[in-house]
Design an enzyme around this catalytic site. Structure first.
Site, short mmCIF file in Angstrom:
data_model
loop_
_atom_site.label_atom_id
_atom_site.label_comp_id
_atom_site.label_asym_id
_atom_site.label_seq_id
_atom_site.Cartn_x
_atom_site.Cartn_y
_atom_site.Cartn_z
N ARG A 105 0.85 -1.18 0.00
CA ARG A 105 0.00 0.00 0.00
C ARG A 105 0.89 1.23 0.00
O ARG A 105 1.76 1.37 0.85
CB ARG A 105 -0.89 0.00 1.24
CG ARG A 105 -1.68 1.29 1.43
CD ARG A 105 -2.58 1.20 2.66
NE ARG A 105 -3.34 2.40 2.85
CZ ARG A 105 -3.12 3.31 3.82
NH1 ARG A 105 -2.15 3.14 4.69
NH2 ARG A 105 -3.87 4.39 3.91
N GLU A 195 -7.81 8.53 6.13
CA GLU A 195 -8.15 9.10 7.45
C GLU A 195 -8.87 10.43 7.36
O GLU A 195 -8.48 11.42 7.99
CB GLU A 195 -6.89 9.27 8.31
CG GLU A 195 -6.27 7.96 8.73
CD GLU A 195 -5.10 8.09 9.70
OE1 GLU A 195 -4.75 9.22 10.09
OE2 GLU A 195 -4.54 7.05 10.07
N GLU A 402 -3.88 0.10 7.99
CA GLU A 402 -2.74 0.41 8.86
C GLU A 402 -2.98 -0.24 10.20
O GLU A 402 -4.06 -0.09 10.79
CB GLU A 402 -2.57 1.93 9.08
CG GLU A 402 -2.11 2.68 7.86
CD GLU A 402 -1.87 4.17 8.14
OE1 GLU A 402 -1.72 4.58 9.31
OE2 GLU A 402 -1.84 4.94 7.16
#
Ligand code: NAG
Ligand code: NAG
Ligand code: NAG
Ligand code: NAG
Ligand code: NAG
Length: 510
Positions: A105, A195, A402
């Protein structure tokens, strides 16, 4: 992304009592790669500004993260050189092969690809990402690409205030189109925005992260911004920009490229501090505010009613057209999850006149756990989060994009706490998958020790240590890299060679 918040920087009021989250050993202890369903991928990740370096090379222009770092906010460090992945990507792909990563990623630097933010494509930026993707593909590593990871072109911030303006929708969609068109023949997994919730809170409420806006009494050094309204506006425009890019993908690319487009949420799991009903309610509110803020529009076409009630006119309203555009516009959700925090109820009467996200939420939680040198290991929290998403939002495909343990970057390669953490959290995901969670992949944060948004190069998350004192910026595998490699090769997660004889592994500096 919230790593290393200094306690005095906490964007939410600290509760006075000391946190007492216990380290809970949860779920299965022994498992192996083959226990996961077919198609489940394991990888690791980075983002552009954190590792690429070459910040002023080949036509790249500054992003708001460059500006923020150069103003001294990333622990006084910046990404001018970082890990120099821009020049070392071939070497780094080889390191991925050494571990056996199935997927990787990373994010594209918008201002490297389109230096003006809008307008002409930079041929050298295009060449770099083509080479990088080709290198991954030729080694059998599946690229998972994020389009926006906190690094908006400064040009767009200057021109119209970036994510605060509707103009971003058109420019983001045009940028996404360049990526789909140029890379979509090889990239199947796209995450538009990383995010979004924390980008809005950090960037517009407390001002700790780029673009560093806030208004008194919220945050620090607030000279411009409006903490009461701007976080809600930023998320609104992010949802619209994402949906617009998704609409374009479905219309023009899906049938030939067959890829998937998702959106990423920072998701700590909030649990009540005590069983008192005020705390139980506060934890529910906190989860709705953090997760429902994004998930409700995608699944139901509107913000949670509890948020609309609390924020009133300060939270934008979706028009009928927008609600239709946003609803159903994700193929998957990416989660960044590090730990669980406990939450206390807070009466609402205070700050009636000027409230921010936190005051609207009527919940306080200690961010001390996020600021500590290591995260509390609470894998049951990730399990509960996955159960919650399954029950409340219809079991959408999920990628854990993550997850990882923080340590101080001090040269030691013996990172047993990281191994313990990864072992525990991957086990909790397997538990959730076995109980029906639609989780499809897992990415360790991070592949390399890079620049962290807060704290710069002091905290480290990497499977590889990068020696910043060495002009060659050589990389050294930590013990966790050996552990992950063994796991991916099919050995038991309780790989005894690593668990019991870690000190026999090669050690660089310690
Ligand atoms: C706030 O501003 C003061 C004075 O300009 C400066 O000394 C301090 O470092 C700033 N703090 C932060 C967190 O930016
Ligand atoms: C923020 O915006 C709201 C709504 O426009 C306004 O009432 C309030 O005064 C603004 N606050 C600041 C600090 O500018
Ligand atoms: C709340 O109650 C449950 C069972 O009733 C218990 O397991 C848990 O430890 C309690 N939590 C707290 C924070 O007291
Ligand atoms: C480095 O930091 C880790 C914790 O992150 C600690 O256990 C270790 O003792 C430190 N080593 C040195 C050489 O300071
Ligand atoms: C497993 O999933 C079922 C159905 O979604 C749910 O009702 C149950 O609570 C879950 N079990 C556990 C232990 O989480």
């Amino acid at each position: 992304m919230l790593q290393n918040l200094k306690p005095n920087f906490c964007f939410l009021p600290l509760i006075i009592s000391v946190q007492c989250l216990l380290v809970i050993v949860f779920g299965i202890d022994h498992y192996n790669r083959g226990d996961f369903p077919p198609g489940f991928v394991f990888g690791a990740g980075t983002s552009a500004y954190q590792v690429e370096g070459a910040a002023f090379e080949d036509g790249r222009t500054p992003s708001i993260w460059d500006t923020f770092a150069h103003a001294g906010f990333s622990g006084g460090a910046n990404g001018d050189i970082a890990c120099d992945l821009y020049h070392k990507y071939k070497n780094d792909v080889q390191l991925m092969v050494d571990i056996g990563l199935e997927a990787y990623r990373f994010s594209i630097s918008w201002s490297r690809l389109i230096p003006g933010g809008t307008g002409p494509v930079n041929p050298k930026g295009l060449q770099f990402y083509n080479n990088y993707i080709d290198e991954l593909i030729s080694h059998g590593i599946q690229p998972h690409v994020t389009l926006f990871h906190s690094d908006l072109p400064q040009a767009l911030e200057d021109e119209y205030g970036g994510w605060l303006s509707r103009k971003i929708v058109k420019d983001f969609t045009a940028y996404a189109e360049v990526c789909f068109k140029e890379f979509g023949d090889r990239v199947m997994y796209w995450t538009t925005i990383n995010e979004a919730n924390v980008y809005a809170i950090g960037g517009y409420d407390n001002g700790f992260t780029p673009p560093g806006r806030c208004s008194p009494p919220f945050g620090v050094n607030c000279s411009r911004g409006n903490s009461s309204t701007e976080p809600y506006m930023a998320v609104h425009n992010m949802l619209l920009a994402h949906s617009s890019a998704m609409k374009l993908y479905r219309r023009n690319y899906k049938s030939t490229q067959h890829g998937f487009v998702g959106f990423n949420i920072y998701s700590m799991w909030c649990v009540p501090y005590t069983n008192a009903s005020a705390d139980v309610i506060a934890a529910q509110r906190a989860n709705e505010f953090f997760i429902g803020w994004i998930m409700n529009p995608f699944i139901f076409g509107d913000y949670p009613s509890i948020m609309k009630k609390a924020a009133g006119k300060r939270i934008p309203t979706f028009t009928k057209y927008e609600a239709k555009l946003v609803k159903g516009s994700v193929d998957f959700i990416g989660l960044n999850h590090y730990t669980t925090v406990s939450v206390k109820g807070r009466p609402s009467s205070i700050e009636k006149h000027s409230k921010d996200f936190n005051a609207d939420m009527e919940a306080d939680f200690s961010l001390a756990v996020l600021a500590a040198d290591q995260y509390p290991v609470i894998p049951s929290g990730l399990y509960e989060l996955l159960e919650y998403l399954k029950e409340a939002y219809g079991n959408l495909p999920i990628y854990i994009q993550e997850n990882g343990q923080k340590s101080l970057r001090n040269g030691t390669l013996n990172d047993m706490p990281r191994i313990e953490y990864l072992h525990a959290y991957i086990g909790s995901i397997l538990d959730a998958v076995r109980n029906g969670s639609n989780t499809r992949g897992y990415f360790v944060w991070s592949f390399l020790d890079g620049l962290e948004l807060l704290g710069g190069y002091v905290p480290s998350y990497g499977l590889y240590y990068v020696d910043l004192d060495d002009k060659e910026l050589r990389r050294y595998p930590k013990h966790s890299a050996y552990w992950y490699a063994n796991f991916l090769k099919g050995k038991s997660s309780r790989n005894d060679a690593i668990f019991q004889a870690a000190d026999k592994l090669p050690i660089y500096k310690s």
